[in-house]
Design a protein around this motif. Structure first.
Motif, PDB file in Angstrom:
ATOM      1  N   ARG A 130       0.795  -1.229   0.000  1.00  0.00           N
ATOM      2  CA  ARG A 130       0.000   0.000   0.000  1.00  0.00           C
ATOM      3  C   ARG A 130       0.829   1.283   0.000  1.00  0.00           C
ATOM      4  NH1 ARG A 130      -4.806  -0.978  -2.115  1.00  0.00           N
ATOM      5  NH2 ARG A 130      -5.980  -2.567  -0.981  1.00  0.00           N
ATOM      6  N   ALA A 140       3.527   4.212  -4.146  1.00  0.00           N
ATOM      7  CA  ALA A 140       2.687   5.073  -4.984  1.00  0.00           C
ATOM      8  C   ALA A 140       3.228   5.224  -6.395  1.00  0.00           C
ATOM      9  CB  ALA A 140       2.559   6.455  -4.337  1.00  0.00           C
ATOM     10  N   ASP A 181      -2.263   1.543  -6.381  1.00  0.00           N
ATOM     11  CA  ASP A 181      -3.132   1.116  -5.281  1.00  0.00           C
ATOM     12  C   ASP A 181      -3.068  -0.405  -5.142  1.00  0.00           C
ATOM     13  OD1 ASP A 181      -4.973   1.134  -3.222  1.00  0.00           O
ATOM     14  OD2 ASP A 181      -6.719   1.212  -4.556  1.00  0.00           O
TER      15      ASP A 181
END
Length: 264
Positions: A186, A189, A207
């Motif tokens: 998570r 990015a 994501d």
């Protein structure tokens, strides 16, 4: 007769009596022994103090693990809730929708399905059914394994390359790029695919997964993962990855580039 025996015994032990310590010598020995006991009693206190100092050094960062590694969330732990069926919202990406145009085998498989990532028309799907997790790399490749099997592959790293795939109409787009699929934790990015030469291929806004459009005519070297602040979290060696596409069933000859972009 008794006096003779007494004199003989006294004569025999005269030298032993000479070795007998005086009262002053006894007191000195007792005093030295007391000093040794005092020193022995202090040593454990010194060890405790040394341990406390070491703990303070660790707490203050004098012995520090690199912050990115210390806080690393791996790919498997990021989706544990979804993999085990305890929390579907913990899955990568979002739930599959009717308009996502997933491959037929994904639509026909039971279980919970997700669109993990996409880049243009190239999409990465995931399916959880019983104790099996499957990934669809576009419409060309499907990878399946048990939960335990995926744990061994996804644990301990923030980014995992699943492999190259293809677009719906061929392996390459009109720019000679091939989709490269992977999953991530998570905090990741952004990913960069770096080559032996030239600028990297990049995808932002991740994501839980990525679909990089990789240049099939260049040699890949490293995949680097960053968080939203631009801090590097992890990297993977992809120098053994072959993105070329050749018509020869034996594969691409050594040193031969991929076909021209128009062939894709």
């Amino acid at each position: 007769m008794t006096d003779l025996w007494n004199r003989a015994l006294r004569s025999a032990f005269d030298h032993a009596r000479e070795l007998e310590p005086t009262d002053a010598e006894v007191q000195r020995v007792l005093a030295l022994d007391a000093q040794r006991d005092t020193r022995r009693a202090r040593r454990p206190l010194l060890k405790v103090a040394a341990t406390a100092c070491a703990t303070l050094l660790l707490a203050s960062g004098a012995y520090a693990v690199p912050p990115a590694r210390a806080a690393l969330q791996d790919v498997y732990s990021a989706m544990t809730g979804w993999v085990t069926g305890a929390d579907d919202q913990a899955g990568p990406g979002r739930p599959l929708e009717a308009g996502d145009d997933a491959p037929a085998w994904v639509r026909e498989t039971g279980g919970e399905k997700r669109l993990v990532a996409q880049n243009g028309a190239a999409k990465l799907y995931a399916v959880r059914e019983d104790q099996t997790i499957s990934f669809a790399l576009g419409g060309s490749v499907g990878l399946s394994d048990t939960v335990d099997g995926w744990r061994s592959q996804l644990a301990g790293t923030a980014v995992v390359v699943l492999g190259p795939g293809a677009f719906a109409d061929g392996p390459l787009d009109n720019l000679g790029r091939r989709p490269l699929f992977g999953v991530s934790s998570r905090p990741v990015a952004r990913v960069e695919l770096r080559y032996a030469t030239g600028a990297p291929s990049v995808q932002d806004g991740l994501d839980g997964g990525f679909v990089l459009l990789a240049d099939a005519r260049r040699d890949p070297r490293t995949l680097v993962a960053f968080d939203r602040t631009g801090r590097e979290l992890d990297r993977a060696d992809v120098s053994g990855l072959d993105l070329r596409v050749c018509s020869d069933p034996r594969g691409c000859p050594p040193g031969r580039t991929a076909p021209s972009p128009s062939a894709g």
